[in-house]
Design a protein around this motif. Sequence first.
Motif, PDB file in Angstrom:
ATOM      1  N   ASN A 149       0.837  -1.206   0.000  1.00 56.96           N
ATOM      2  CA  ASN A 149       0.000   0.000   0.000  1.00 56.96           C
ATOM      3  C   ASN A 149       0.870   1.253   0.000  1.00 56.96           C
ATOM      4  N   LYS A 152       2.083   2.188  -3.435  1.00 55.02           N
ATOM      5  CA  LYS A 152       0.996   2.786  -4.229  1.00 55.02           C
ATOM      6  C   LYS A 152       0.740   4.224  -3.779  1.00 55.02           C
ATOM      7  N   GLU A 153       0.707   4.431  -2.448  1.00 53.42           N
ATOM      8  CA  GLU A 153       0.413   5.754  -1.900  1.00 53.42           C
ATOM      9  C   GLU A 153       1.484   6.771  -2.292  1.00 53.42           C
ATOM     10  N   ARG A 155       3.201   6.919  -4.880  1.00 52.09           N
ATOM     11  CA  ARG A 155       3.016   7.340  -6.279  1.00 52.09           C
ATOM     12  C   ARG A 155       1.981   8.457  -6.413  1.00 52.09           C
ATOM     13  N   GLU A 156       1.158   8.671  -5.404  1.00 53.00           N
ATOM     14  CA  GLU A 156       0.127   9.717  -5.426  1.00 53.00           C
ATOM     15  C   GLU A 156       0.622  11.062  -4.877  1.00 53.00           C
TER      16      GLU A 156
END
Length: 185
Positions: A149, A152-153, A155-156
């Motif tokens: 997670n 993924k986070e 990348r934001e």
Amino acid sequence: MKTRLIIVAAPSGAGKSSFVEKLSKENPRLVDIVTYTTRAMRKGESEGQPYHFISSEDFQKKIKEGFFVEWAKVHTNFYGTSFESIENAWKQDKCAIMDIDIQGVATFKAKFPDAKTVFILPPSIDELRRRIEKRDGGVPADIEVRMANAEKEIREASKFDYQIVNDVFEQSYSQFKKIVEELLA
């Protein structure tokens, strides 16, 4: 118009709660919004510090009642922010500040487009893993879920108004404090 809502997001273990908690104690214009969770209390936590701890059944009931501005399942537990807590801060003419999971940020921005967002980045994914293991007193059962997670986070992060790398806490915190004070000016 001065900022009324500041949202801080980061992967689990990057330091978002520490930043928000410390600054809220130092700056009387801020109200740290306490979110609701179904996760178990960790050592040193209590009701309202840093969460309202409720059962899954209560959480589901509150979802049906429209109690939450946003809610999300994070890792294996539910987290949510109530409308009432934000409105109470605004009634006191204060800025609501909160640390929430990245899943909730888009929901908040849709409902409160003037909200400002800050993303706290770990210096590296390995350091993040080390911090989580140290904080939780060993390797948590869901460590691999958290690490996946986190990637993924991270990348934001570029979608946020501000990004801070939390490498040396005091230096990173000073940066964070300066940003928030400018938003409140």
